[in-house]
Design an enzyme around this catalytic site. Structure first.
Site, PDB file in Angstrom:
ATOM      1  N   CYS A 265       3.111  10.069 -12.233  1.00  0.00           N
ATOM      2  CA  CYS A 265       2.344   8.888 -12.616  1.00  0.00           C
ATOM      3  C   CYS A 265       1.573   9.177 -13.902  1.00  0.00           C
ATOM      4  CB  CYS A 265       1.336   8.531 -11.514  1.00  0.00           C
ATOM      5  SG  CYS A 265       2.062   7.645 -10.117  1.00  0.00           S
TER       6      CYS A 265
ATOM      7  N   ASP B  47      -4.975  -0.547   1.644  1.00  0.00           N
ATOM      8  CA  ASP B  47      -4.300  -0.039   2.838  1.00  0.00           C
ATOM      9  C   ASP B  47      -5.190   0.969   3.566  1.00  0.00           C
ATOM     10  OD1 ASP B  47      -1.949  -1.498   2.457  1.00  0.00           O
ATOM     11  OD2 ASP B  47      -1.136   0.016   1.085  1.00  0.00           O
TER      12      ASP B  47
ATOM     13  N   ARG C 224      12.516  -2.692   4.815  1.00  0.00           N
ATOM     14  CA  ARG C 224      11.639  -3.340   5.790  1.00  0.00           C
ATOM     15  C   ARG C 224      11.968  -4.812   5.935  1.00  0.00           C
ATOM     16  NH1 ARG C 224       6.210  -1.446   4.551  1.00  0.00           N
ATOM     17  NH2 ARG C 224       7.100   0.145   5.900  1.00  0.00           N
ATOM     18  N   TYR C 225      12.589  -5.351   4.916  1.00  0.00           N
ATOM     19  CA  TYR C 225      12.875  -6.779   4.871  1.00  0.00           C
ATOM     20  C   TYR C 225      14.386  -6.974   4.889  1.00  0.00           C
ATOM     21  CZ  TYR C 225       8.014  -7.324   3.254  1.00  0.00           C
ATOM     22  OH  TYR C 225       6.647  -7.309   3.139  1.00  0.00           O
TER      23      TYR C 225
ATOM     24  N   CYS D   2      -4.594   5.871  -4.080  1.00  0.00           N
ATOM     25  CA  CYS D   2      -3.142   5.704  -3.940  1.00  0.00           C
ATOM     26  C   CYS D   2      -2.719   5.576  -2.479  1.00  0.00           C
ATOM     27  CB  CYS D   2      -2.421   6.896  -4.568  1.00  0.00           C
ATOM     28  SG  CYS D   2      -0.628   6.758  -4.477  1.00  0.00           S
TER      29      CYS D   2
ATOM     30  N   LYS E 259       4.158  -7.360   4.190  1.00  0.00           N
ATOM     31  CA  LYS E 259       3.009  -8.017   3.571  1.00  0.00           C
ATOM     32  C   LYS E 259       2.780  -9.389   4.210  1.00  0.00           C
ATOM     33  CE  LYS E 259       4.097  -5.708  -0.749  1.00  0.00           C
ATOM     34  NZ  LYS E 259       5.404  -5.113  -0.324  1.00  0.00           N
TER      35      LYS E 259
ATOM     36  N   ASP F 214      -0.894  -5.585   3.816  1.00  0.00           N
ATOM     37  CA  ASP F 214       0.348  -4.904   4.183  1.00  0.00           C
ATOM     38  C   ASP F 214       0.090  -4.334   5.587  1.00  0.00           C
ATOM     39  OD1 ASP F 214       2.960  -4.101   3.783  1.00  0.00           O
ATOM     40  OD2 ASP F 214       2.550  -3.288   1.788  1.00  0.00           O
TER      41      ASP F 214
ATOM     42  N   CYS G 122      -4.278   7.721  -9.230  1.00  0.00           N
ATOM     43  CA  CYS G 122      -5.328   6.840  -8.709  1.00  0.00           C
ATOM     44  C   CYS G 122      -5.824   7.424  -7.392  1.00  0.00           C
ATOM     45  CB  CYS G 122      -4.771   5.448  -8.439  1.00  0.00           C
ATOM     46  SG  CYS G 122      -3.988   4.694  -9.865  1.00  0.00           S
TER      47      CYS G 122
ATOM     48  N   ARG H  34      15.929  -6.819   0.798  1.00  0.00           N
ATOM     49  CA  ARG H  34      15.434  -6.023  -0.318  1.00  0.00           C
ATOM     50  C   ARG H  34      14.934  -4.672   0.162  1.00  0.00           C
ATOM     51  NH1 ARG H  34      12.304  -9.914   1.494  1.00  0.00           N
ATOM     52  NH2 ARG H  34      10.038  -9.975   1.262  1.00  0.00           N
TER      53      ARG H  34
ATOM     54  N   ARG I 216       0.219   5.964  -1.452  1.00  0.00           N
ATOM     55  CA  ARG I 216       1.308   6.914  -1.194  1.00  0.00           C
ATOM     56  C   ARG I 216       0.875   8.327  -1.589  1.00  0.00           C
ATOM     57  NH1 ARG I 216       5.649   3.553  -3.666  1.00  0.00           N
ATOM     58  NH2 ARG I 216       5.397   2.106  -1.929  1.00  0.00           N
TER      59      ARG I 216
HETATM   60  C1  LIG Z   1       6.363  -4.815  -1.128  1.00  0.00           C
HETATM   61  C2  LIG Z   1       7.666  -4.396  -0.632  1.00  0.00           C
HETATM   62  C3  LIG Z   1       8.830  -5.089  -1.004  1.00  0.00           C
HETATM   63  C4  LIG Z   1       8.793  -6.301  -1.909  1.00  0.00           C
HETATM   64  O1  LIG Z   1       8.072  -7.331  -1.308  1.00  0.00           O
HETATM   65  P1  LIG Z   1       7.959  -8.780  -2.004  1.00  0.00           P
HETATM   66  O2  LIG Z   1       7.004  -9.522  -1.115  1.00  0.00           O
HETATM   67  O3  LIG Z   1       9.328  -9.359  -2.044  1.00  0.00           O
HETATM   68  O4  LIG Z   1       7.405  -8.566  -3.388  1.00  0.00           O
HETATM   69  C5  LIG Z   1      10.029  -4.657  -0.480  1.00  0.00           C
HETATM   70  N1  LIG Z   1      10.099  -3.608   0.354  1.00  0.00           N
HETATM   71  C6  LIG Z   1       8.998  -2.932   0.740  1.00  0.00           C
HETATM   72  C7  LIG Z   1       9.142  -1.797   1.686  1.00  0.00           C
HETATM   73  C8  LIG Z   1       7.747  -3.298   0.256  1.00  0.00           C
HETATM   74  O5  LIG Z   1       6.659  -2.613   0.627  1.00  0.00           O
END
Ligand SMILES: *Cc1c(COP(=O)(O)O)cnc(C)c1O
Length: 358
Positions: free
Chosen positions: A102, A269, A89-90, A109, A313, A306, A106, A93, A111
């Site tokens: 798990c 969420d 998404r980013y 959850c 986020k 989120d 929870c 990362r 997910r």
């Molecule tokens: C939370 C998340 C991350 C990591 O986010 P940070 O803000 O860097 O901690 C990376 N990818 C996805 C899809 C996430 O939901």
């Protein structure tokens, strides 16, 4: 069997076992646990003091989970997946889902559409995820998630860590885990010995309530910290559990004492069947306001939403900027007092006056 495996086997995994301990109408809960399974390991079960308490609420199934009050996949994780179980998404990362298991399930959850479903992950999906990460040179940070990665056998976890660590463009590894909080006996010297071979490795744990901080979870976090692993905490704001400034302050202060740095507080969420846990935005902002300035800055997490649909986020803050123009900015401090500061290097320095005059 290792002690942690005995705690899992000796916990509550069936409604009949639950009914033998608490008076519950299990007929009504049958369709609930068919959709999202029941698991309370014996350690976490032992933290329950009475029905309806903050530990109980996190793990006891509830009829309201059948209500359609949200989205199946609120963050559009499946839509943002180049291969199954990898969510990108980013820019730099990715999130990597490596297990459905798990230490507890929870009820809130995010997910729950796939967690607890052993069919949601396989050796093939894990291998395909690793191949995709090898191909995509933009990925420098991997959040290993699930399910809970620390529920895997030592050998399997080590295999994944070593494969990822061998990829030249992967700089940091992170694990997201509730294990230190809810099944701390799983943190063994052998596991720590494995983890410390794959630095830089970070672990984000998930404590939601000060009662989860026990001698056992304190020991587990200390062992991980002694293995050189920086620990962060991600809490979810949950109605009747931690939606209270005093509870949250106690939690974040106790986390620092066990060497865990509060990282995020999530607004719950919009996951289907979790509406009864949701709190107002005002409550979350009030909690942050009650922390910032009133206790160590190290203890204050970012409050994030989120964004539904996959926006990522987004942090939300209590208001500190009252006004701003070319001359000056007017700021509010933690006590609610106002202060002026020049808004650029050329601007006149405001006359120094006590905040009471503003
Ligand atoms: C939370 C998340 C991350 C990591 O986010 P940070 O803000 O860097 O901690 C990376 N990818 C996805 C899809 C996430 O939901």
């Amino acid at each position: 069997m290792e002690p942690w495996q005995q705690l899992l086997a000796g916990g509550v995994n069936r409604l009949e076992e639950l009914a033998s301990r608490f008076s519950l109408d299990i007929a009504k809960l049958r369709p609930v646990v068919e959709q999202f399974p029941l698991r309370i390991n014996a350690y976490y079960l032992g933290l329950i003091q009475e029905p309806g308490d903050p530990i109980w609420l996190q793990v006891i199934p509830d009829e309201r989970e059948l209500e359609h009050d949200g989205y199946e996949d609120p963050l559009n994780e499946e839509g943002d997946s180049p291969v199954v179980n990898l969510t990108k998404r980013y820019p730099d990362r990715t999130l990597f889902y490596v297990t459905s298991q798990c230490p507890i399930f929870c009820r809130f959850c995010t997910r729950k559409r796939k967690v607890g479903d052993a069919g949601s992950v396989s050796a093939e999906t894990i291998k395909a995820g690793i191949e995709q990460i090898k191909k995509d040179k933009t990925i420098r940070d991997i959040v290993i998630s699930g399910g809970d990665p620390l529920m895997m056998q030592d050998e399997q976890l080590e295999w994944i860590l070593s494969e990822l660590r061998a990829i030249p463009h992967v700089e940091i590894l992170r694990i997201g885990s509730r294990v230190p909080a809810v099944l701390p006996q799983r943190i063994t010297p052998k596991l720590c010995g494995i983890l410390k071979k794959y630095h830089p490795l970070y672990i984000n744990v998930h404590f939601n309530h000060p009662r989860e901080i026990t001698p056992e979870s304190t020991l587990a976090c200390g062992m991980l910290a002694d293995a050189g692993i920086p620990l962060g905490n991600q809490s979810v704001l949950l109605k009747g559990i931690n939606d209270d400034p005093d509870v949250m302050k106690e939690l974040v202060q106790k986390l620092l004492k066990i060497r865990v740095r509060p990282y995020y507080i999530y607004q719950a969420d919009l996951t289907d069947g979790t509406g009864y846990f949701r709190t107002s935005l005002q409550k979350g902002l009030e909690i942050i306001q009650s922390l910032r300035g009133h206790t160590s800055g190290l203890a204050v997490p970012h409050y994030v939403i989120d964004a539904p649909g996959g926006g990522g986020k987004i942090p939300v803050f209590p208001q500190t900027i009252i006004s701003m123009d070319d001359e000056k900015i007017v700021l509010r401090n933690y006590e609610g007092k106002l202060f002026e500061y020049p808004s650029s290097s050329g601007a006149a320095i405001p006359e120094q006056k006590s905040c009471a005059n503003l």
